[in-house]
Scaffold this motif. Structure first.
Motif, PDB file in Angstrom:
ATOM      1  N   HIS A   1       0.797  -1.312   0.168  1.00  0.00           N
ATOM      2  CA  HIS A   1       0.074  -0.091   0.054  1.00  0.00           C
ATOM      3  C   HIS A   1       0.802   1.372  -0.119  1.00  0.00           C
ATOM      4  O   HIS A   1       0.568   2.153  -0.708  1.00  0.00           O
ATOM      5  CB  HIS A   1      -0.848  -0.082   0.956  1.00  0.00           C
ATOM      6  N   GLU A   2       1.916   1.220   0.917  1.00  0.00           N
ATOM      7  CA  GLU A   2       2.674   2.443   0.797  1.00  0.00           C
ATOM      8  C   GLU A   2       3.567   2.750  -0.410  1.00  0.00           C
ATOM      9  O   GLU A   2       3.691   3.775  -1.044  1.00  0.00           O
ATOM     10  CB  GLU A   2       3.739   2.208   1.968  1.00  0.00           C
ATOM     11  N   ARG A   3       3.898   1.374  -1.040  1.00  0.00           N
ATOM     12  CA  ARG A   3       4.464   1.636  -2.424  1.00  0.00           C
ATOM     13  C   ARG A   3       3.593   2.179  -3.500  1.00  0.00           C
ATOM     14  O   ARG A   3       3.800   3.134  -4.396  1.00  0.00           O
ATOM     15  CB  ARG A   3       5.105   0.422  -3.226  1.00  0.00           C
TER      16      ARG A   3
ATOM     17  N   GLU B   1       1.045   4.225  -2.794  1.00  0.00           N
ATOM     18  CA  GLU B   1       0.917   5.734  -2.672  1.00  0.00           C
ATOM     19  C   GLU B   1       1.923   6.517  -3.231  1.00  0.00           C
ATOM     20  O   GLU B   1       1.945   7.520  -3.740  1.00  0.00           O
ATOM     21  CB  GLU B   1       0.763   5.865  -1.160  1.00  0.00           C
ATOM     22  N   GLU B   2       3.351   5.889  -2.861  1.00  0.00           N
ATOM     23  CA  GLU B   2       4.602   6.608  -3.639  1.00  0.00           C
ATOM     24  C   GLU B   2       4.663   6.697  -4.949  1.00  0.00           C
ATOM     25  O   GLU B   2       4.951   7.373  -5.579  1.00  0.00           O
ATOM     26  CB  GLU B   2       5.796   5.662  -3.024  1.00  0.00           C
ATOM     27  N   LEU B   3       4.320   5.648  -5.903  1.00  0.00           N
ATOM     28  CA  LEU B   3       4.131   5.489  -7.347  1.00  0.00           C
ATOM     29  C   LEU B   3       2.870   6.442  -7.730  1.00  0.00           C
ATOM     30  O   LEU B   3       3.327   7.256  -8.644  1.00  0.00           O
ATOM     31  CB  LEU B   3       3.665   4.329  -7.903  1.00  0.00           C
ATOM     32  N   CYS B   4       1.910   6.498  -6.903  1.00  0.00           N
ATOM     33  CA  CYS B   4       0.829   7.758  -7.399  1.00  0.00           C
ATOM     34  C   CYS B   4       1.370   8.935  -7.041  1.00  0.00           C
ATOM     35  O   CYS B   4       1.138   9.883  -8.198  1.00  0.00           O
ATOM     36  CB  CYS B   4      -0.471   7.376  -6.527  1.00  0.00           C
ATOM     37  N   GLU B   5       2.254   9.217  -6.170  1.00  0.00           N
ATOM     38  CA  GLU B   5       2.620  10.600  -5.818  1.00  0.00           C
ATOM     39  C   GLU B   5       3.684  10.690  -7.040  1.00  0.00           C
ATOM     40  O   GLU B   5       3.653  12.079  -7.498  1.00  0.00           O
ATOM     41  CB  GLU B   5       3.434  10.778  -4.667  1.00  0.00           C
ATOM     42  N   ARG B   6       4.590   9.952  -7.145  1.00  0.00           N
ATOM     43  CA  ARG B   6       5.517   9.968  -8.485  1.00  0.00           C
ATOM     44  C   ARG B   6       4.926  10.619  -9.674  1.00  0.00           C
ATOM     45  O   ARG B   6       5.442  11.515 -10.704  1.00  0.00           O
ATOM     46  CB  ARG B   6       6.461   8.986  -8.535  1.00  0.00           C
ATOM     47  N   TYR B   7       3.891  10.072 -10.069  1.00  0.00           N
ATOM     48  CA  TYR B   7       3.230  10.272 -11.300  1.00  0.00           C
ATOM     49  C   TYR B   7       2.006  11.166 -11.270  1.00  0.00           C
ATOM     50  O   TYR B   7       1.124  11.370 -12.238  1.00  0.00           O
ATOM     51  CB  TYR B   7       2.832   9.074 -11.951  1.00  0.00           C
TER      52      TYR B   7
ATOM     53  N   THR C   1      -3.617  10.437  -7.641  1.00  0.00           N
ATOM     54  CA  THR C   1      -4.225  10.024  -6.068  1.00  0.00           C
ATOM     55  C   THR C   1      -4.595   8.493  -6.074  1.00  0.00           C
ATOM     56  O   THR C   1      -5.094   8.158  -7.231  1.00  0.00           O
ATOM     57  CB  THR C   1      -5.189  11.141  -5.958  1.00  0.00           C
TER      58      THR C   1
END
Length: 112
Positions: free
Chosen positions: A79-81, A83-89, A92
């Motif tokens: 789940h954390e990863r 969220e990180e990928l969503c933030e990178r691209y 949300t």
């Protein structure tokens, strides 16, 4: 005897094609982001299914305590990863929830 062509019948496919083109807007500048969005949507769907399966197995008593801990940690990390990928691209988690029209949304909203 020949069939008389209806002028509206030839206009219907053209109108349908125009409507489909409007729904499917392919912009070369956003293709990568759209592809990432699709992949992340599929991964999030699978993550939620794995989470539900794990909860069911825990409720049934099918897992040992150490297995429960390992699965819980793995799902939290995933789940954390996500969220990180969503933030990178610039996405949300809500962006990953596809609207399926009359069927509703693909993913449950608000943890339901």
């Amino acid at each position: 005897m020949t069939a008389v062509e209806n002028p509206q019948s030839s206009a219907r496919p053209a109108a349908a094609a125009a409507a489909a083109a409007q729904r499917l807007s392919v912009d070369p500048d956003t293709v990568e982001r759209d592809l990432i969005k699709l992949v992340l949507t599929i991964v999030e769907l699978l993550r939620q299914l794995m989470e539900r399966t794990a909860i069911h197995r825990i409720d049934q008593g099918d897992l040992a305590e150490d297995e429960e801990e390992r699965i819980g940690m793995t799902l939290m990390i995933l789940h954390e990863r996500m969220e990180e990928l969503c933030e990178r691209y610039g996405l949300t988690m809500d962006d990953l929830n596809l609207d399926l029209g009359p069927l509703g949304s693909l993913l449950p909203r608000d943890g339901s």
